[in-house]
Design a protein around this motif. Sequence first.
Motif, PDB file in Angstrom:
ATOM      1  N   VAL A  43      91.481  27.514  21.428  1.00  0.00           N
ATOM      2  CA  VAL A  43      90.404  27.372  19.631  1.00  0.00           C
ATOM      3  C   VAL A  43      91.253  25.814  19.186  1.00  0.00           C
ATOM      4  O   VAL A  43      93.331  26.278  18.981  1.00  0.00           O
ATOM      5  N   ARG A  44      91.256  24.902  18.405  1.00  0.00           N
ATOM      6  CA  ARG A  44      91.760  23.587  18.826  1.00  0.00           C
ATOM      7  C   ARG A  44      91.128  22.815  16.741  1.00  0.00           C
ATOM      8  O   ARG A  44      91.587  22.119  16.832  1.00  0.00           O
ATOM      9  N   ARG A  45      90.067  23.292  17.005  1.00  0.00           N
ATOM     10  CA  ARG A  45      89.028  22.720  16.141  1.00  0.00           C
ATOM     11  C   ARG A  45      88.229  23.961  15.305  1.00  0.00           C
ATOM     12  O   ARG A  45      88.050  25.046  15.683  1.00  0.00           O
ATOM     13  N   TYR A  46      88.107  22.729  13.973  1.00  0.00           N
ATOM     14  CA  TYR A  46      87.391  24.357  13.485  1.00  0.00           C
ATOM     15  C   TYR A  46      85.471  23.029  12.354  1.00  0.00           C
ATOM     16  O   TYR A  46      86.139  21.736  12.012  1.00  0.00           O
ATOM     17  N   ARG A  93      86.889  19.300  13.695  1.00  0.00           N
ATOM     18  CA  ARG A  93      87.984  18.501  13.451  1.00  0.00           C
ATOM     19  C   ARG A  93      89.490  19.056  13.258  1.00  0.00           C
ATOM     20  O   ARG A  93      89.276  20.411  13.896  1.00  0.00           O
ATOM     21  N   LEU A  94      90.207  18.948  14.363  1.00  0.00           N
ATOM     22  CA  LEU A  94      91.173  19.219  14.854  1.00  0.00           C
ATOM     23  C   LEU A  94      92.107  20.093  13.577  1.00  0.00           C
ATOM     24  O   LEU A  94      92.283  19.332  12.652  1.00  0.00           O
ATOM     25  N   ILE A  95      92.873  20.969  14.189  1.00  0.00           N
ATOM     26  CA  ILE A  95      93.474  22.006  12.866  1.00  0.00           C
ATOM     27  C   ILE A  95      94.911  21.346  13.200  1.00  0.00           C
ATOM     28  O   ILE A  95      94.970  21.488  13.992  1.00  0.00           O
ATOM     29  N   GLY A  96      95.553  21.000  11.903  1.00  0.00           N
ATOM     30  CA  GLY A  96      97.303  20.467  11.498  1.00  0.00           C
ATOM     31  C   GLY A  96      97.518  22.282  12.001  1.00  0.00           C
ATOM     32  O   GLY A  96      97.779  22.907  10.429  1.00  0.00           O
ATOM     33  N   TRP A  97      98.337  22.629  12.165  1.00  0.00           N
ATOM     34  CA  TRP A  97      98.753  24.435  13.261  1.00  0.00           C
ATOM     35  C   TRP A  97     100.196  24.485  11.659  1.00  0.00           C
ATOM     36  O   TRP A  97     100.577  23.528  11.720  1.00  0.00           O
ATOM     37  N   ILE A 105      91.898  27.190   5.394  1.00  0.00           N
ATOM     38  CA  ILE A 105      92.103  26.484   4.235  1.00  0.00           C
ATOM     39  C   ILE A 105      92.702  25.697   3.930  1.00  0.00           C
ATOM     40  O   ILE A 105      92.658  25.162   2.866  1.00  0.00           O
ATOM     41  N   ASP A 106      94.495  26.132   4.347  1.00  0.00           N
ATOM     42  CA  ASP A 106      95.411  25.181   3.926  1.00  0.00           C
ATOM     43  C   ASP A 106      95.071  23.907   3.956  1.00  0.00           C
ATOM     44  O   ASP A 106      95.132  22.883   3.670  1.00  0.00           O
ATOM     45  N   ASN A 107      94.764  24.221   5.200  1.00  0.00           N
ATOM     46  CA  ASN A 107      94.424  22.050   5.776  1.00  0.00           C
ATOM     47  C   ASN A 107      93.621  21.763   4.576  1.00  0.00           C
ATOM     48  O   ASN A 107      93.362  20.131   4.097  1.00  0.00           O
ATOM     49  N   ALA A 108      92.303  22.913   4.759  1.00  0.00           N
ATOM     50  CA  ALA A 108      91.433  21.588   3.097  1.00  0.00           C
ATOM     51  C   ALA A 108      91.806  21.648   2.004  1.00  0.00           C
ATOM     52  O   ALA A 108      91.959  20.696   1.251  1.00  0.00           O
ATOM     53  N   ILE A 109      92.642  22.207   1.659  1.00  0.00           N
ATOM     54  CA  ILE A 109      93.557  22.245   0.453  1.00  0.00           C
ATOM     55  C   ILE A 109      94.315  20.966  -0.005  1.00  0.00           C
ATOM     56  O   ILE A 109      94.006  20.016  -0.485  1.00  0.00           O
ATOM     57  N   HIS A 110      95.336  21.133   1.005  1.00  0.00           N
ATOM     58  CA  HIS A 110      96.226  19.954   1.411  1.00  0.00           C
ATOM     59  C   HIS A 110      95.713  18.615   2.071  1.00  0.00           C
ATOM     60  O   HIS A 110      96.503  18.035   2.073  1.00  0.00           O
ATOM     61  N   ARG A 154      94.611  17.948   5.334  1.00  0.00           N
ATOM     62  CA  ARG A 154      95.740  17.965   6.148  1.00  0.00           C
ATOM     63  C   ARG A 154      94.578  17.438   7.326  1.00  0.00           C
ATOM     64  O   ARG A 154      94.107  17.855   7.691  1.00  0.00           O
ATOM     65  N   ASP A 155      94.904  15.992   7.512  1.00  0.00           N
ATOM     66  CA  ASP A 155      93.471  16.229   8.928  1.00  0.00           C
ATOM     67  C   ASP A 155      94.474  15.273  10.188  1.00  0.00           C
ATOM     68  O   ASP A 155      96.021  14.539   9.759  1.00  0.00           O
ATOM     69  N   VAL A 156      94.197  16.234  11.344  1.00  0.00           N
ATOM     70  CA  VAL A 156      95.029  15.969  12.740  1.00  0.00           C
ATOM     71  C   VAL A 156      94.073  14.719  13.069  1.00  0.00           C
ATOM     72  O   VAL A 156      92.702  15.103  13.291  1.00  0.00           O
ATOM     73  N   ALA A 157      94.295  13.096  13.395  1.00  0.00           N
ATOM     74  CA  ALA A 157      93.466  12.178  14.112  1.00  0.00           C
ATOM     75  C   ALA A 157      93.867  12.298  15.596  1.00  0.00           C
ATOM     76  O   ALA A 157      94.488  12.120  15.724  1.00  0.00           O
ATOM     77  N   GLU A 158      92.938  12.340  16.618  1.00  0.00           N
ATOM     78  CA  GLU A 158      92.703  12.241  17.961  1.00  0.00           C
ATOM     79  C   GLU A 158      92.959  10.586  18.074  1.00  0.00           C
ATOM     80  O   GLU A 158      92.553   9.568  17.615  1.00  0.00           O
TER      81      GLU A 158
END
Length: 181
Positions: free
Chosen positions: A26-29, A73-77, A144-149, A151-155
């Motif tokens: 799992v790398r994407r949401y 979208r890639l998850i920013g772990w 949830i954390d990525n959406a609130i902040h 945080r978008d990771v691009a490929e």
Amino acid sequence: IPPVLHSMAVGPLGYSNGYADVDGVVRRYRYAEPLPDGGVIKSLPLSVLERTDPEAAGRWVAVSLDEGRPVDRLIGWRSGVGAYRHVPFADLFAVAEGGLPAGALPDLRGRIVVIGSTAPALHDIHPTPLSPIHPGVEVLATAIDNAIHQRDVAELPRWAQAVIAIAICVLLALALQFRSV
């Protein structure tokens, strides 16, 4: 939704689906699913964002859909498994029943609380880049954390990945040519 749960239907709901890549990791949401009539089904992270920052939620939906198609979208772990505070449900229940003093738990006012399981026996575990057994509730908390902040990771585009791979191969060949192994 049965008539008993009608009050829930008018509240903010959302799905929680993580999608694994072809290797099972799992790398994407996916934050939104478009409907044929033009509507959008929101994910739980998107519903939380809509409650905390409606303007940002509108922008997040716009980049989560590409011409009516969903975008995974890639998850920013975060730093690793266990990056978020855990409170055992048994302790919470004990405080509610009076078995533990209220001070035994952290103050949850003003916090986003995600209730879920971290027990592997309940099968809500997923392989992620951080761990082969990452609890699903932490994947959801990260989304949830990525959406609130925001945080978008691009490929990198495929051509850039190819250029980097070729450059690494050339540098490795040069290093082996001019240095003794």
